[in-house]
Write a protein that holds these residues in place. Structure first.
Motif, PDB file in Angstrom:
ATOM      1  N   SER A 126      46.128  36.357  47.604  1.00  0.00           N
ATOM      2  CA  SER A 126      45.097  37.117  48.115  1.00  0.00           C
ATOM      3  C   SER A 126      45.379  37.764  49.772  1.00  0.00           C
ATOM      4  O   SER A 126      45.942  37.112  50.286  1.00  0.00           O
ATOM      5  N   ASP A 127      44.658  38.764  49.827  1.00  0.00           N
ATOM      6  CA  ASP A 127      44.616  39.301  51.552  1.00  0.00           C
ATOM      7  C   ASP A 127      43.578  38.659  52.278  1.00  0.00           C
ATOM      8  O   ASP A 127      43.809  38.463  53.420  1.00  0.00           O
ATOM      9  N   TYR A 128      42.341  38.784  51.608  1.00  0.00           N
ATOM     10  CA  TYR A 128      41.180  38.259  52.220  1.00  0.00           C
ATOM     11  C   TYR A 128      40.289  37.265  51.462  1.00  0.00           C
ATOM     12  O   TYR A 128      40.515  37.218  50.259  1.00  0.00           O
ATOM     13  N   LEU A 129      39.715  36.286  52.290  1.00  0.00           N
ATOM     14  CA  LEU A 129      38.892  35.146  51.612  1.00  0.00           C
ATOM     15  C   LEU A 129      37.555  35.556  52.444  1.00  0.00           C
ATOM     16  O   LEU A 129      37.341  35.446  53.418  1.00  0.00           O
ATOM     17  N   SER A 142      25.111  43.095  42.374  1.00  0.00           N
ATOM     18  CA  SER A 142      25.071  44.291  42.888  1.00  0.00           C
ATOM     19  C   SER A 142      25.876  44.507  44.249  1.00  0.00           C
ATOM     20  O   SER A 142      26.327  45.454  44.665  1.00  0.00           O
ATOM     21  N   PHE A 143      26.084  43.359  45.062  1.00  0.00           N
ATOM     22  CA  PHE A 143      26.992  43.566  46.242  1.00  0.00           C
ATOM     23  C   PHE A 143      28.435  43.817  45.760  1.00  0.00           C
ATOM     24  O   PHE A 143      29.172  44.680  46.480  1.00  0.00           O
ATOM     25  N   ILE A 144      28.725  43.337  44.828  1.00  0.00           N
ATOM     26  CA  ILE A 144      30.151  43.597  44.216  1.00  0.00           C
ATOM     27  C   ILE A 144      30.355  44.998  43.939  1.00  0.00           C
ATOM     28  O   ILE A 144      31.214  45.690  44.357  1.00  0.00           O
ATOM     29  N   ARG A 149      33.460  47.084  45.033  1.00  0.00           N
ATOM     30  CA  ARG A 149      34.309  48.162  43.926  1.00  0.00           C
ATOM     31  C   ARG A 149      34.173  49.378  44.420  1.00  0.00           C
ATOM     32  O   ARG A 149      34.995  50.370  44.014  1.00  0.00           O
ATOM     33  N   LYS A 150      33.606  49.920  45.647  1.00  0.00           N
ATOM     34  CA  LYS A 150      33.400  51.312  46.115  1.00  0.00           C
ATOM     35  C   LYS A 150      34.587  51.505  46.969  1.00  0.00           C
ATOM     36  O   LYS A 150      34.732  52.643  47.642  1.00  0.00           O
ATOM     37  N   MET A 151      35.223  50.246  47.306  1.00  0.00           N
ATOM     38  CA  MET A 151      36.397  50.341  48.376  1.00  0.00           C
ATOM     39  C   MET A 151      37.600  50.712  47.596  1.00  0.00           C
ATOM     40  O   MET A 151      38.358  49.844  46.924  1.00  0.00           O
ATOM     41  N   ARG A 155      42.441  46.128  45.440  1.00  0.00           N
ATOM     42  CA  ARG A 155      43.223  46.237  44.288  1.00  0.00           C
ATOM     43  C   ARG A 155      42.359  45.029  43.218  1.00  0.00           C
ATOM     44  O   ARG A 155      42.211  45.115  41.854  1.00  0.00           O
ATOM     45  N   SER A 156      42.096  44.010  43.667  1.00  0.00           N
ATOM     46  CA  SER A 156      41.326  42.964  42.636  1.00  0.00           C
ATOM     47  C   SER A 156      40.618  42.115  43.619  1.00  0.00           C
ATOM     48  O   SER A 156      40.674  41.870  44.932  1.00  0.00           O
ATOM     49  N   ILE A 157      39.638  41.624  42.716  1.00  0.00           N
ATOM     50  CA  ILE A 157      38.584  40.637  43.338  1.00  0.00           C
ATOM     51  C   ILE A 157      38.371  39.514  42.158  1.00  0.00           C
ATOM     52  O   ILE A 157      38.138  39.959  41.297  1.00  0.00           O
TER      53      ILE A 157
END
Length: 174
Positions: A126-129, A142-144, A149-151, A155-157
């Motif tokens: 991953s790139d960020y945690l 809702s946050f996701i 998901r709007k960004m 690429r993956s969550i």
């Protein structure tokens, strides 16, 4: 060459040997930092007593530790569940766009999200945690949807939900 404190007394080696920034601190400074991080509201009088200084020199040392950036600030630890944040999630994000502009936009967006308690740029798959809180799973979902998901650069969550918090601390091992 052995390190010495303000009175010329030789300091004993510690766990912190080899750490340049910490090596600049004597035993009194480290004790002050340890006490302050354990109890942010400790009085100068109690600190002074604990390190065998009078209040004025103790207050000067604390002020110096603040001005030199060893102490970043003071805050209370709050009980997230009692305040209604029942979900604690660790979110691993991979991004597809690594430009300076995209990175800056993503990081600014994370800084603006109150649900995001921590955001780390990491190595590995991953790139960020992220560390994220929400009142419940619906709000987390809702946050996701609303934020991540709007960004377009994400690429993956991958989310891991905390089932039981065994240890939580920000106390450094001084």
């Amino acid at each position: 060459m052995p390190r010495r404190n303000d009175s010329g007394k030789t300091l004993k080696p510690s766990l912190l040997e080899g750490y340049d920034a910490l090596a600049e601190l004597d035993d009194t400074d480290r004790t002050l930092l340890r006490l302050i991080q354990e109890e942010g509201r400790i009085s100068i009088a109690r600190l002074a007593e604990a390190v065998s200084l009078s209040e004025t020199p103790c207050a000067r040392r604390v002020k110096r530790l603040e001005s030199e950036g060893y102490i970043l600030g003071y805050q209370a630890r709050l009980h997230r569940q009692r305040l209604g944040f029942g979900v604690l999630a660790f979110v691993q994000l991979s991004v597809s766009i690594h430009t300076e502009e995209a990175t800056r936009a993503f990081e600014e967006a994370m800084l603006a999200c109150p649900e995001v308690l921590a955001c780390h740029n990491v190595t590995g798959r991953s790139d960020y945690l992220l560390q994220v809180v929400a009142p419940d799973l619906d709000q987390y979902g809702s946050f996701i949807e609303r934020v991540l998901r709007k960004m377009p650069e994400i690429r993956s969550i991958e989310s891991s939900l905390c089932l039981k918090e065994l240890k939580y601390t920000q106390l450094l091992p001084l």
